[in-house]
Design a protein around this motif. Structure first.
Motif, short mmCIF file in Angstrom:
data_model
loop_
_atom_site.label_atom_id
_atom_site.label_comp_id
_atom_site.label_asym_id
_atom_site.label_seq_id
_atom_site.Cartn_x
_atom_site.Cartn_y
_atom_site.Cartn_z
N PRO A 54 0.82 -1.24 0.00
CA PRO A 54 0.00 0.00 0.00
C PRO A 54 0.84 1.27 0.00
CG PRO A 54 -0.28 -1.22 2.06
CD PRO A 54 0.51 -2.10 1.16
N LEU A 55 1.98 1.24 0.71
CA LEU A 55 2.86 2.41 0.73
C LEU A 55 3.44 2.65 -0.67
CD1 LEU A 55 4.20 4.59 2.54
CD2 LEU A 55 6.08 3.01 2.90
N GLY A 56 3.81 1.57 -1.33
CA GLY A 56 4.34 1.67 -2.69
C GLY A 56 3.31 2.26 -3.64
N ARG A 57 2.07 1.86 -3.45
CA ARG A 57 0.98 2.37 -4.28
C ARG A 57 0.87 3.91 -4.13
NH1 ARG A 57 -3.30 1.46 -7.90
NH2 ARG A 57 -5.09 2.65 -7.27
N LEU A 58 0.96 4.36 -2.89
CA LEU A 58 0.85 5.81 -2.65
C LEU A 58 2.05 6.56 -3.23
CD1 LEU A 58 -0.41 5.79 1.05
CD2 LEU A 58 -1.73 6.46 -0.95
N GLU A 62 2.38 9.45 -6.32
CA GLU A 62 2.93 10.78 -6.05
C GLU A 62 4.29 11.00 -6.72
OE1 GLU A 62 2.81 11.01 -1.80
OE2 GLU A 62 0.63 11.01 -1.78
N ASP A 63 4.66 10.06 -7.58
CA ASP A 63 5.99 10.15 -8.19
C ASP A 63 5.94 10.89 -9.53
OD1 ASP A 63 8.71 9.70 -8.15
OD2 ASP A 63 8.57 7.86 -9.31
N ARG A 68 3.48 16.21 -7.28
CA ARG A 68 4.35 16.82 -6.28
C ARG A 68 4.04 18.31 -6.13
NH1 ARG A 68 8.90 14.00 -8.34
NH2 ARG A 68 9.63 15.84 -9.43
N ASP A 69 3.92 18.99 -7.26
CA ASP A 69 3.61 20.43 -7.22
C ASP A 69 2.25 20.67 -6.59
OD1 ASP A 69 5.99 20.99 -8.37
OD2 ASP A 69 5.21 21.46 -10.36
N ILE A 138 12.27 8.51 2.98
CA ILE A 138 13.34 9.49 2.71
C ILE A 138 13.94 9.22 1.32
CG2 ILE A 138 15.65 10.29 3.42
CD1 ILE A 138 14.79 9.73 6.33
N VAL A 139 14.19 7.94 1.04
CA VAL A 139 14.75 7.59 -0.27
C VAL A 139 13.78 8.03 -1.38
CG1 VAL A 139 15.44 5.67 -1.79
CG2 VAL A 139 16.10 5.65 0.62
N PHE A 140 12.50 7.83 -1.15
CA PHE A 140 11.49 8.26 -2.13
C PHE A 140 11.53 9.77 -2.35
CE2 PHE A 140 7.04 9.90 -2.52
CZ PHE A 140 6.90 9.65 -3.88
N TYR A 141 11.55 10.52 -1.27
CA TYR A 141 11.56 11.98 -1.40
C TYR A 141 12.86 12.48 -2.04
CZ TYR A 141 7.44 12.10 1.64
OH TYR A 141 6.20 11.92 2.18
N LYS A 142 13.95 11.79 -1.70
CA LYS A 142 15.25 12.22 -2.24
C LYS A 142 15.43 11.78 -3.69
CE LYS A 142 17.81 14.15 1.12
NZ LYS A 142 18.32 15.50 0.96
N THR A 143 14.88 10.64 -4.04
CA THR A 143 15.11 10.13 -5.41
C THR A 143 13.78 9.90 -6.12
OG1 THR A 143 15.28 7.85 -4.58
CG2 THR A 143 17.34 9.08 -4.80
#
Lengths: 207, 277
Positions: A54-58, A62-63, A68-69, A138-143
Motif C-alpha cells: 500500500p505504501l508503494g501504491r501511494l 505521487e511520483d 508533487r507540485d 526518505i529515499v522516495f523523497y530524495k530520489t
C-alpha cells in the motif's frame, strides 16, 4: 489538515488495504500454522508486505512532477504529509503485528508473549520495520519511487540470505537479550530523527 | 495590487532576468511568449514552487515571499496528471479536507454540475484534456481564490471549449474583482479576454502594456495601402517596421511624425515585431 492527508492516504490506497487485511489473516494463519515460530520468515513476511504494497501504491501515485507540485502548494505541506504518512505506516504495522501475535498465541502451543524476552523482540521488530519504512520514505523523497521500492527488494534479499544461513548452517542467528526500556528509548530517538529527515527530504525535493 | 520587481532565476540553459510587472484586481493579464520563454518560471515563483534568486513580490505594498503568503491563490497548469488513478470525487474530497474553511462546496457543485457539466465518478485518467482543465479549475474556484494564476490551460482545448473557459475566466475576474494572470502562447485567446499583455522572450520582458494601448500603437499595413502614403512616411514604415506575410507591422508611437496608417495590428503581429525588432 494532517487528518486530511491521512484520510487521503487511506482513501487512495483503499483497495490495497483490503488486500492487506486478507493477506495478514490468510498468510499469517498459513505461515504460523506451518512454521510455528520460525523466526525470520514470519517476522519479516507479514509486517513487511502489509506496509510495502500500500505504501508503494501511494508513492507511485505521487511520483510525478504534477502531483508533487499539487501537494507542495497545499497548506501544512511537508510536515503534515510526513506525519500523516508515518501514522499510516504505524497503523499498518500495528495491525499486521497484532495479527501475527494473535496467531502465535492461538496456533502455537504454550506461546507466551510475556516470557523469555518475546515482547522485547516484538518491540525490536516493530521499531526496525518502522525505521525501515521511514528510510524508504526518505529515499522516495530524495530520489524516486523506483529507488524506494528497490530498497525493499534489497531488504527481502538480505532477510532471505539470513534465513538461509540460519537454516543450513550451524550459526545461531538470534537476537541478543535486550532491555525494553533502552530499546524503546533508542527506537523513539531514531524514529524522531528519521521523521525530521523525511520532512527535510520532502521539502527539498523539486524545490 | 500585486507588484513584481526584478525577479531573477538562473537554470542551466535559461535565465529569467529582472522580470518586473504589476497585476491589477479585476484585470486579466496575459503572459505571452514562446515555449521556454520563462512564463512557467514566473508563475512558479509567484506561487512559491520555485525560489527566485533575487527580486521582490509585494501585495498592496507589503512584501511577501510568494503570493500564497497573503492571498488564497488559485493555480491551474496544463500539467494535470495528478493522482490519475483516482476518481474526481476522491480527489475533490481530499482537497476539501485540506482547505476546510476556504472550500465552498456549493460553489464547487455549481461549477461541476451547472457550468462544466462534469460527473465526478470518472477517474482523472479517463478525462479528456478539456475535462481535466474544467475539473481542476472548479476545484481552484471552490477555494474562492483572491488571485488566479493559469499556466497554458487553454493549450490542449478545442476551440469551443476554449471559448467557454475564456468566458468563465473573464466573468470571474470581473465579478470577483481578482487579478488573473494567464500564461499562453495562443495570442487569439489573450486577444479575446486580456486587459493587459506581458510579452516575455528568452527570460526578458519585452512588453507590458494594456491591450488598448497596444492596439493604438501597433499597426499593420499592406503594400497597396503603403503605396498610397507619402514618400517620407512610407520610407519610415519600411525602415522601422517589419514585413510579416503580406503586410508591414510597425509601432506608430516609435516613429516621430508618422500618420497612423493601415489597421490595428493583431497581437501575433506585435509579438513578431517585438521579437524581430
Amino acid at each position: 489538515m494532517m487528518i486530511g492527508y491521512l484520510k487521503k492516504d487511506i482513501r487512495f490506497s483503499a483497495n490495497w488495504l483490503i488486500i492487506v487485511v486478507v493477506y495478514c489473516i490468510v498468510a499469517g494463519f498459513l505461515l504460523i500454522k506451518e512454521r510455528g515460530e520460525s523466526l525470520y520468515f514470519i517476522e519479516f513476511l507479514i509486517p513487511f508486505f502489509a506496509v510495502y504494497f500500500p505504501l508503494g501504491r501511494l508513492m507511485n501515485a505521487e511520483d510525478s512532477k504534477d502531483t508533487r507540485d499539487f501537494l507542495r502548494r497545499m497548506p501544512q505541506g511537508a510536515c503534515g504529509r510526513v506525519i500523516a504518512r508515518t501514522v499510516y505506516i504505524l497503523a499498518l504495522l500495528v495491525f499486521s503485528s497484532g495479527v501475527k501475535i494473535l496467531y502465535k498465541y492461538l496456533l502455537i502451543e504454550g506461546y507466551d508473549l510475556m516470557s523469555e524476552g518475546k515482547l522485547e523482540k516484538e518491540v525490536v521488530f516493530f521499531l526496525a520495520f518502522l525505521s525501515y519504512f521511514l528510510i524508504q520514505m526518505i529515499v522516495f523523497y530524495k530520489t524516486s519511487y523506483h529507488f524506494a521500492q528497490n530498497t525493499g527488494l534489497i531488504a527481502c534479499a538480505v532477510v532471505f540470505i539470513i534465513a538461509l544461513i540460519g537454516k543450513y548452517t550451524s550459526i545461531n542467528i538470534s537476537l541478543p537479550e535486550v532491555n525494553i526500556a533502552v530499546v524503546i528509548a533508542v527506537g523513539v530517538l531514531v524514529i524522531a530523527g528519521l521523521i525530521v529527515g523525511a520532512v527535510k527530504a520532502e521539502r527539498s525535493r523539486s524545490a | 495590487m500585486i507588484e513584481v520587481r526584478n525577479l531573477n532565476k538562473t537554470y542551466k540553459s535559461f535565465k529569467l532576468g529582472n522580470a518586473s510587472f504589476d497585476l491589477e484586481s479585476g484585470e486579466i493579464t496575459g503572459l505571452i511568449g514562446v515555449n521556454g520563454a520563462g512564463k512557467s518560471t514566473i508563475l512558479r515563483i509567484l506561487i512559491g514552487l520555485v525560489k527566485s534568486e533575487s527580486g521582490e513580490i509585494s501585495i498592496d505594498g507589503n512584501k511577501v515571499l510568494d503570493l500564497g503568503e497573503k492571498l488564497r491563490v488559485g493555480f491551474v497548469s496544463q500539467e494535470l496528471n495528478i493522482y490519475s488513478d483516482q476518481k474526481m470525487s476522491a480527489l475533490s474530497a481530499f482537497v476539501k479536507d485540506i482547505y476546510r474553511k476556504q472550500w465552498n462546496d456549493g460553489l464547487f457543485r455549481h461549477y461541476m454540475n451547472d457550468v462544466f457539466a462534469l460527473k465526478d465518478d470518472l477517474k482523472i485518467k479517463e478525462l479528456s484534456t478539456g475535462m481535466r482543465v474544467k475539473f481542476f479549475l472548479a476545484m481552484e474556484l471552490a477555494k474562492k481564490p483572491e488571485c488566479l494564476l493559469l499556466d497554458e490551460v487553454t493549450s490542449g482545448l478545442d476551440p469551443m471549449i476554449r471559448d467557454e473557459v475564456l468566458d468563465i475566466l473573464q466573468g470571474i475576474a470581473q465579478e470577483d474583482n481578482i487579478p488573473v494572470l494567464m500564461s499562453s502562447h495562443i495570442t487569439e485567446d489573450l486577444e479575446k479576454i486580456a486587459d493587459k499583455i506581458i510579452y516575455i522572450d528568452s527570460g526578458r520582458i519585452l512588453l507590458e502594456d494594456s491591450v488598448e494601448n497596444i492596439k493604438k500603437n501597433y499597426y499593420r499595413i499592406n503594400e497597396e495601402e503603403l503605396s498610397k502614403l507619402g514618400e517620407e512616411t512610407r520610407a519610415l514604415i519600411l525602415d522601422k517596421g517589419i514585413k510579416q506575410h503580406q503586410y508591414y507591422v510597425y509601432d506608430a508611437s516609435g516613429i516621430e511624425n508618422v500618420e497612423k496608417a493601415g489597421s490595428p495590428a493583431l497581437l501575433s503581429d506585435v509579438l513578431s515585431f517585438l521579437r524581430r525588432g
